[in-house]
Design a protein around this motif. Structure first.
Motif, PDB file in Angstrom:
ATOM      1  N   GLY A 142       5.654  33.326  -3.994  1.00 30.74           N
ATOM      2  CA  GLY A 142       6.212  34.630  -4.558  1.00 30.74           C
ATOM      3  C   GLY A 142       6.428  34.489  -5.871  1.00 30.74           C
ATOM      4  O   GLY A 142       6.658  33.340  -6.630  1.00 30.74           O
ATOM      5  N   GLY A 143       6.156  35.651  -6.758  1.00 33.63           N
ATOM      6  CA  GLY A 143       6.414  35.564  -8.068  1.00 33.63           C
ATOM      7  C   GLY A 143       5.715  34.676  -9.148  1.00 33.63           C
ATOM      8  O   GLY A 143       6.130  34.148 -10.089  1.00 33.63           O
ATOM      9  N   GLY A 144       4.497  34.286  -8.441  1.00 34.08           N
ATOM     10  CA  GLY A 144       3.498  33.203  -9.259  1.00 34.08           C
ATOM     11  C   GLY A 144       4.034  31.907  -8.954  1.00 34.08           C
ATOM     12  O   GLY A 144       3.136  30.965  -9.500  1.00 34.08           O
ATOM     13  N   ALA A 145       4.870  31.721  -8.209  1.00 32.79           N
ATOM     14  CA  ALA A 145       5.355  30.403  -7.799  1.00 32.79           C
ATOM     15  C   ALA A 145       5.119  30.098  -6.237  1.00 32.79           C
ATOM     16  O   ALA A 145       5.065  31.007  -5.625  1.00 32.79           O
ATOM     17  CB  ALA A 145       6.842  30.095  -8.254  1.00 32.79           C
ATOM     18  N   SER A 146       5.166  28.682  -6.109  1.00 36.58           N
ATOM     19  CA  SER A 146       5.180  28.570  -4.563  1.00 36.58           C
ATOM     20  C   SER A 146       5.606  27.075  -4.391  1.00 36.58           C
ATOM     21  O   SER A 146       5.942  26.446  -5.127  1.00 36.58           O
ATOM     22  CB  SER A 146       3.484  28.233  -4.234  1.00 36.58           C
ATOM     23  OG  SER A 146       3.056  27.351  -4.861  1.00 36.58           O
ATOM     24  N   ALA A 147       5.857  26.795  -2.984  1.00 36.67           N
ATOM     25  CA  ALA A 147       6.512  25.509  -2.555  1.00 36.67           C
ATOM     26  C   ALA A 147       6.105  25.235  -1.248  1.00 36.67           C
ATOM     27  O   ALA A 147       5.774  26.069  -0.494  1.00 36.67           O
ATOM     28  CB  ALA A 147       8.031  25.659  -2.432  1.00 36.67           C
ATOM     29  N   THR A 148       5.822  24.106  -1.076  1.00 36.19           N
ATOM     30  CA  THR A 148       5.526  23.456   0.373  1.00 36.19           C
ATOM     31  C   THR A 148       6.611  22.341   0.481  1.00 36.19           C
ATOM     32  O   THR A 148       6.881  21.664  -0.176  1.00 36.19           O
ATOM     33  CB  THR A 148       4.208  22.718   0.310  1.00 36.19           C
ATOM     34  OG1 THR A 148       3.886  21.763  -0.689  1.00 36.19           O
ATOM     35  CG2 THR A 148       3.152  23.715  -0.025  1.00 36.19           C
ATOM     36  N   LEU A 149       7.410  22.592   1.646  1.00 31.61           N
ATOM     37  CA  LEU A 149       8.140  21.710   1.983  1.00 31.61           C
ATOM     38  C   LEU A 149       7.916  20.932   3.485  1.00 31.61           C
ATOM     39  O   LEU A 149       7.593  21.739   4.204  1.00 31.61           O
ATOM     40  CB  LEU A 149       9.673  22.361   2.060  1.00 31.61           C
ATOM     41  CG  LEU A 149       9.977  23.069   0.805  1.00 31.61           C
ATOM     42  CD1 LEU A 149      11.150  23.993   0.996  1.00 31.61           C
ATOM     43  CD2 LEU A 149      10.461  22.012  -0.365  1.00 31.61           C
ATOM     44  N   ARG A 150       8.437  19.699   3.658  1.00 32.64           N
ATOM     45  CA  ARG A 150       8.657  19.073   4.997  1.00 32.64           C
ATOM     46  C   ARG A 150       9.872  18.877   5.377  1.00 32.64           C
ATOM     47  O   ARG A 150      10.587  18.003   4.618  1.00 32.64           O
ATOM     48  CB  ARG A 150       7.886  18.097   5.211  1.00 32.64           C
ATOM     49  CG  ARG A 150       7.779  17.003   6.315  1.00 32.64           C
ATOM     50  CD  ARG A 150       7.225  17.686   7.460  1.00 32.64           C
ATOM     51  NE  ARG A 150       6.005  17.642   7.693  1.00 32.64           N
ATOM     52  CZ  ARG A 150       5.034  18.231   8.500  1.00 32.64           C
ATOM     53  NH1 ARG A 150       5.585  18.756   9.621  1.00 32.64           N
ATOM     54  NH2 ARG A 150       3.639  18.199   8.393  1.00 32.64           N
ATOM     55  N   LEU A 151      10.366  19.631   6.307  1.00 32.83           N
ATOM     56  CA  LEU A 151      12.026  19.274   6.801  1.00 32.83           C
ATOM     57  C   LEU A 151      11.935  18.701   8.184  1.00 32.83           C
ATOM     58  O   LEU A 151      11.123  18.843   8.735  1.00 32.83           O
ATOM     59  CB  LEU A 151      12.750  20.703   6.911  1.00 32.83           C
ATOM     60  CG  LEU A 151      12.393  21.589   5.546  1.00 32.83           C
ATOM     61  CD1 LEU A 151      13.205  22.927   5.936  1.00 32.83           C
ATOM     62  CD2 LEU A 151      13.050  20.993   4.424  1.00 32.83           C
ATOM     63  N   SER A 152      13.049  17.831   8.463  1.00 34.28           N
ATOM     64  CA  SER A 152      13.174  17.211   9.660  1.00 34.28           C
ATOM     65  C   SER A 152      14.780  16.987   9.869  1.00 34.28           C
ATOM     66  O   SER A 152      15.424  16.857   8.907  1.00 34.28           O
ATOM     67  CB  SER A 152      12.485  15.800   9.770  1.00 34.28           C
ATOM     68  OG  SER A 152      12.786  14.968   8.602  1.00 34.28           O
ATOM     69  N   ARG A 153      14.844  16.685  11.024  1.00 38.25           N
ATOM     70  CA  ARG A 153      16.254  16.263  11.641  1.00 38.25           C
ATOM     71  C   ARG A 153      16.323  15.654  12.752  1.00 38.25           C
ATOM     72  O   ARG A 153      15.350  15.303  13.448  1.00 38.25           O
ATOM     73  CB  ARG A 153      17.224  17.568  11.776  1.00 38.25           C
ATOM     74  CG  ARG A 153      16.500  18.302  13.107  1.00 38.25           C
ATOM     75  CD  ARG A 153      17.612  19.626  13.138  1.00 38.25           C
ATOM     76  NE  ARG A 153      17.136  20.538  14.342  1.00 38.25           N
ATOM     77  CZ  ARG A 153      18.016  21.130  14.799  1.00 38.25           C
ATOM     78  NH1 ARG A 153      19.146  21.711  14.390  1.00 38.25           N
ATOM     79  NH2 ARG A 153      17.679  21.998  15.892  1.00 38.25           N
TER      80      ARG A 153
END
Length: 102
Positions: A91-102
């Motif tokens: 969104g807004g020209g930006a992006s993110a890729t994340l890996r979460l764990s628990r």
């Protein structure tokens, strides 16, 4: 429900990229919807955002996020596999890729 830590990469509208460390907390609103709040830190600083998510298949959630600090909003997709999650924001020209764990 609960908190999920992790990290990944943020791509800014300029095209520059930074590593990010995040902690996301999920609160169940109904059997198929969640509200997520996230705090992430990059070399540029710390940001907080919120998201509304709805289950679209057995392990996939989609929705929208909002970042009040920068007035950004966009789409979010979360795929849960066991004790880990892949999170994609755009969104807004930006992006993110994340890996979460628990």
């Amino acid at each position: 429900d609960g908190a999920w830590p992790g990290g990944g990469k943020v791509t800014f509208p300029s095209g520059s990229e930074e590593a990010a460390r995040c902690r996301v907390k999920y609160n169940r609103e109904s059997p198929t919807t969640y509200v997520a709040t996230a705090s992430c830190a990059t070399a540029s600083g710390r940001v907080d955002q919120s998201a509304n998510l709805e289950r679209t298949s057995a392990n996939t959630y989609r929705g929208s996020f909002y970042n009040a600090q920068f007035g950004l909003s966009g789409s979010i997709k979360v795929v849960v596999t066991g004790s880990s999650q892949s999170v994609l924001l755009d969104g807004g020209g930006a992006s993110a890729t994340l890996r979460l764990s628990r």
